[in-house]
Design a protein around this motif. Structure first.
Motif, mmCIF file in Angstrom:
data_model
loop_
_atom_site.group_PDB
_atom_site.id
_atom_site.type_symbol
_atom_site.label_atom_id
_atom_site.label_comp_id
_atom_site.label_asym_id
_atom_site.label_seq_id
_atom_site.Cartn_x
_atom_site.Cartn_y
_atom_site.Cartn_z
ATOM 1 N N SER A 81 30.037 19.128 51.501
ATOM 2 C CA SER A 81 29.156 20.292 51.406
ATOM 3 C C SER A 81 29.919 21.546 51.013
ATOM 4 O O SER A 81 29.343 22.476 50.439
ATOM 5 C CB SER A 81 28.451 20.522 52.746
ATOM 6 O OG SER A 81 27.614 19.424 53.073
ATOM 7 N N PHE A 82 31.219 21.602 51.311
ATOM 8 C CA PHE A 82 32.049 22.734 50.896
ATOM 9 C C PHE A 82 32.009 22.930 49.372
ATOM 10 O O PHE A 82 32.251 24.037 48.872
ATOM 11 C CB PHE A 82 33.499 22.524 51.322
ATOM 12 C CG PHE A 82 33.770 22.834 52.783
ATOM 13 C CD1 PHE A 82 32.879 23.572 53.535
ATOM 14 C CD2 PHE A 82 34.932 22.387 53.389
ATOM 15 C CE1 PHE A 82 33.131 23.868 54.870
ATOM 16 C CE2 PHE A 82 35.205 22.678 54.728
ATOM 17 C CZ PHE A 82 34.292 23.420 55.470
ATOM 18 N N ALA A 83 31.726 21.849 48.623
ATOM 19 C CA ALA A 83 31.628 21.953 47.169
ATOM 20 C C ALA A 83 30.194 22.172 46.711
ATOM 21 O O ALA A 83 29.959 22.862 45.713
ATOM 22 C CB ALA A 83 32.191 20.689 46.519
ATOM 23 N N LEU A 84 29.231 21.584 47.412
ATOM 24 C CA LEU A 84 27.843 21.601 46.945
ATOM 25 C C LEU A 84 27.098 22.886 47.293
ATOM 26 O O LEU A 84 26.435 23.488 46.440
ATOM 27 C CB LEU A 84 27.087 20.400 47.524
ATOM 28 C CG LEU A 84 27.705 19.016 47.258
ATOM 29 C CD1 LEU A 84 26.839 17.933 47.871
ATOM 30 C CD2 LEU A 84 27.895 18.780 45.769
ATOM 31 N N ILE A 85 27.192 23.305 48.547
ATOM 32 C CA ILE A 85 26.423 24.474 48.984
ATOM 33 C C ILE A 85 26.873 25.764 48.297
ATOM 34 O O ILE A 85 26.030 26.584 47.898
ATOM 35 C CB ILE A 85 26.456 24.598 50.521
ATOM 36 C CG1 ILE A 85 25.683 23.425 51.141
ATOM 37 C CG2 ILE A 85 25.862 25.924 50.983
ATOM 38 C CD1 ILE A 85 25.679 23.401 52.663
ATOM 39 N N PRO A 86 28.182 26.017 48.119
ATOM 40 C CA PRO A 86 28.572 27.242 47.408
ATOM 41 C C PRO A 86 27.987 27.352 45.998
ATOM 42 O O PRO A 86 27.699 28.454 45.537
ATOM 43 C CB PRO A 86 30.109 27.154 47.375
ATOM 44 C CG PRO A 86 30.444 26.397 48.617
ATOM 45 C CD PRO A 86 29.370 25.356 48.711
ATOM 46 N N LEU A 87 27.799 26.220 45.320
ATOM 47 C CA LEU A 87 27.200 26.274 43.989
ATOM 48 C C LEU A 87 25.724 26.652 44.068
ATOM 49 O O LEU A 87 25.207 27.372 43.207
ATOM 50 C CB LEU A 87 27.367 24.924 43.281
ATOM 51 C CG LEU A 87 28.799 24.542 42.910
ATOM 52 C CD1 LEU A 87 28.815 23.240 42.126
ATOM 53 C CD2 LEU A 87 29.478 25.649 42.108
ATOM 54 N N ALA A 88 25.047 26.162 45.096
ATOM 55 C CA ALA A 88 23.648 26.547 45.297
ATOM 56 C C ALA A 88 23.540 28.036 45.600
ATOM 57 O O ALA A 88 22.613 28.719 45.148
ATOM 58 C CB ALA A 88 23.036 25.720 46.428
ATOM 59 N N ILE A 89 24.513 28.558 46.356
ATOM 60 C CA ILE A 89 24.547 30.009 46.636
ATOM 61 C C ILE A 89 24.830 30.780 45.352
ATOM 62 O O ILE A 89 24.205 31.806 45.075
ATOM 63 C CB ILE A 89 25.621 30.317 47.701
ATOM 64 C CG1 ILE A 89 25.242 29.682 49.046
ATOM 65 C CG2 ILE A 89 25.804 31.824 47.858
ATOM 66 C CD1 ILE A 89 26.334 29.771 50.105
ATOM 67 N N LEU A 90 25.768 30.277 44.558
ATOM 68 C CA LEU A 90 26.140 30.931 43.309
ATOM 69 C C LEU A 90 24.944 31.099 42.382
ATOM 70 O O LEU A 90 24.804 32.121 41.699
ATOM 71 C CB LEU A 90 27.238 30.119 42.606
ATOM 72 C CG LEU A 90 27.753 30.649 41.271
ATOM 73 C CD1 LEU A 90 28.440 32.001 41.463
ATOM 74 C CD2 LEU A 90 28.718 29.656 40.642
ATOM 75 N N GLU A 91 24.067 30.111 42.345
ATOM 76 C CA GLU A 91 22.888 30.181 41.475
ATOM 77 C C GLU A 91 21.699 30.866 42.151
ATOM 78 O O GLU A 91 20.611 30.923 41.586
ATOM 79 C CB GLU A 91 22.501 28.782 41.010
ATOM 80 C CG GLU A 91 23.479 28.194 40.007
ATOM 81 C CD GLU A 91 22.803 27.432 38.897
ATOM 82 O OE1 GLU A 91 21.676 26.941 39.108
ATOM 83 O OE2 GLU A 91 23.401 27.332 37.803
ATOM 84 N N GLY A 92 21.898 31.383 43.351
ATOM 85 C CA GLY A 92 20.844 32.102 44.029
ATOM 86 C C GLY A 92 19.726 31.232 44.557
ATOM 87 O O GLY A 92 18.625 31.717 44.841
ATOM 88 N N ARG A 93 20.017 29.934 44.764
ATOM 89 C CA ARG A 93 18.973 29.021 45.220
ATOM 90 C C ARG A 93 19.013 28.777 46.726
ATOM 91 O O ARG A 93 18.184 28.064 47.273
ATOM 92 C CB ARG A 93 19.056 27.703 44.450
ATOM 93 C CG ARG A 93 18.804 27.901 42.945
ATOM 94 C CD ARG A 93 18.850 26.617 42.186
ATOM 95 N NE ARG A 93 17.884 25.666 42.711
ATOM 96 C CZ ARG A 93 17.861 24.377 42.368
ATOM 97 N NH1 ARG A 93 18.779 23.908 41.522
ATOM 98 N NH2 ARG A 93 16.962 23.561 42.873
ATOM 99 N N THR A 94 20.015 29.335 47.362
ATOM 100 C CA THR A 94 20.051 29.363 48.817
ATOM 101 C C THR A 94 20.859 30.593 49.220
ATOM 102 O O THR A 94 21.351 31.323 48.361
ATOM 103 C CB THR A 94 20.634 28.078 49.418
ATOM 104 O OG1 THR A 94 20.390 28.049 50.838
ATOM 105 C CG2 THR A 94 22.150 27.977 49.188
ATOM 106 N N THR A 95 20.998 30.824 50.521
ATOM 107 C CA THR A 95 21.661 32.043 50.982
ATOM 108 C C THR A 95 22.997 31.736 51.664
ATOM 109 O O THR A 95 23.234 30.612 52.125
ATOM 110 C CB THR A 95 20.770 32.800 51.973
ATOM 111 O OG1 THR A 95 20.598 31.986 53.163
ATOM 112 C CG2 THR A 95 19.411 33.088 51.367
#
Length: 289
Positions: A81-95
Motif C-alpha cells: 500500500s506504500f506504493a499504491l495509496i500515494p499514487l491515488a493521493i497524487l491523482e486527487g482520488r483519495t486524501t
C-alpha cells in the motif's frame, strides 16, 4: 490476452489505492492481522527450508508464497500500500488523511497478527517452553540478533544502514505488488510478483512486517534484545525505509514513466462515462412499492 498494458496498469493500481484507502476500520484490522500472521508463517517456512537444506536460496524461493496468498485473497499489506495509496493521493482520488489512517491501522494489525503467530509458533516448537532442541530456536534467535545488534553497534550510522536496506527491500516488494496487476490470470499474477520478492529475501534486506514476527519471536526464545532496542534500531527505521523505497524507487518512477496528460484524461473521461451510464441505468429501473 492476460497481459495488462502499462497504461491500463497505472489505472488499475491507482484504483486499488483508492479502494484500500476507503476500507472500513474493521476490514483494515482483519485483513492486516491475517497478513501479519501469514507473513510470519511464510518466514518460518523459509527459515525451516534453509536450515533443512543448508541452502538459504531455497528459503528465499519459498518465501513469496506468503505474498501470493495475501495478494490473491485481497488482504492488506502495508508495504504494498506504500506504493499504491500515494499514487491515488497524487491523482486527487483519495486524501492524505485516509491514506495515513490505512497505514496506521494496518501496521497495528500487522503487529498483532505477526506477534500472535510468533507466540503460537514458539509455544509449538518449544513444547510450551520445555524443549529448546528444535533447530529453529537457534535460527530465529540468531536472525533476530542479526536484525538489531549490528545496527546498534554502529550507532546512528546503523539507523541509516537499516533505512537504506529497508528502501532496497521495498523497492522489490513494491515492484512485486505492482507486477501482480500486470496479468489477468492467477498463474500470471503469482509468477509476476514471485520474482522481485525472491530477490529481496535472498539479499537479506529489511522488511518491516517480516521483522514483526522474527524479532519478537527471537525475544521470546531468549534473544538479548529489549523492546526499546527492537523499535529504535530496527522497526521504526525499517518502516520509514520501506515507505521511502516504495514511493521513491517504485511508485513515482513507474507512474511518471507511463502516465501522461493524454492517458490520464482518457481515464477520467472513461470513468465519468461509466458513472453517467450507471446513474442512467439506476434511473431506468422501476421502483416498486
Amino acid at each position: 490476452m492476460s497481459y495488462v498494458q502499462p497504461d491500463k496498469l497505472i489505472d488499475d493500481i491507482i484504483h486499488s489505492g483508492v479502494v484500500k484507502s476507503n476500507l472500513t476500520i474493521k476490514q483494515m484490522i482483519i485483513r492486516g492481522t491475517l497478513s501479519g500472521a501469514i507473513l510470519g508463517a511464510a518466514t518460518a517456512v523459509s527459515l525451516t527450508a534453509a536450515a533443512q537444506t543448508g541452502l538459504p536460496i531455497v528459503g528465499a524461493v519459498l518465501f513469496p508464497v506468503g505474498f501470493a496468498i495475501i495478494l490473491l485473497l485481497g488482504l492488506e499489506l502495508v508495504t504494498g500500500s506504500f506504493a499504491l495509496i500515494p499514487l491515488a493521493i497524487l491523482e486527487g482520488r483519495t486524501t492524505i488523511k485516509k491514506g495515513l489512517t490505512n497505514f496506521g491501522v494496518v501496521i497495528a494489525a500487522h503487529l498483532f497478527g505477526a506477534v500472535l503467530f510468533g507466540f503460537l509458533y514458539v509455544v509449538s516448537i518449544t513444547y510450551m517452553g520445555t524443549v529448546t532442541t528444535d533447530p529453529m530456536v537457534q535460527a530465529i534467535v540468531h536472525l533476530a540478533e542479526h536484525k538489531v545488534l549490528p545496527y546498534e553497534a554502529v550507532g546512528p550510522g546503523g539507523i541509516v544502514v537499516a533505512i537504506i536496506k529497508a528502501m532496497l527491500c521495498n523497492w522489490m516488494v513494491a515492484i512485486g505488488t505492482i507486477m501482480f496487476y500486470t496479468s489477468k490470470s492467477t498463474a500470471g499474477k503469482i509468477l509476476a510478483m514471485w520474482l522481485p520478492v525472491t530477490i529481496f529475501f535472498s539479499l537479506g534486506l529489511e522488511h518491516a512486517i517480516v521483522n514483526m514476527f522474527v524479532i519478537p519471536a527471537g525475544m521470546m526464545l531468549g534473544a538479548p534484545i529489549s523492546i526499546g532496542q527492537w523499535l529504535l534500531w530496527n522497526q521504526i527505521p525499517v518502516l520509514v525505509g520501506n515507505l521511502l523505497g516504495a514511493i521513491l524507487f517504485t511508485a513515482l518512477p513507474v507512474y511518471f514513466s507511463h502516465r501522461t496528460r493524454v492517458n490520464r484524461a482518457a481515464h477520467l473521461e472513461a470513468s465519468a462515462t461509466t458513472a453517467t451510464d450507471a446513474e442512467t441505468a439506476d434511473e431506468s429501473v422501476p421502483v416498486h412499492a
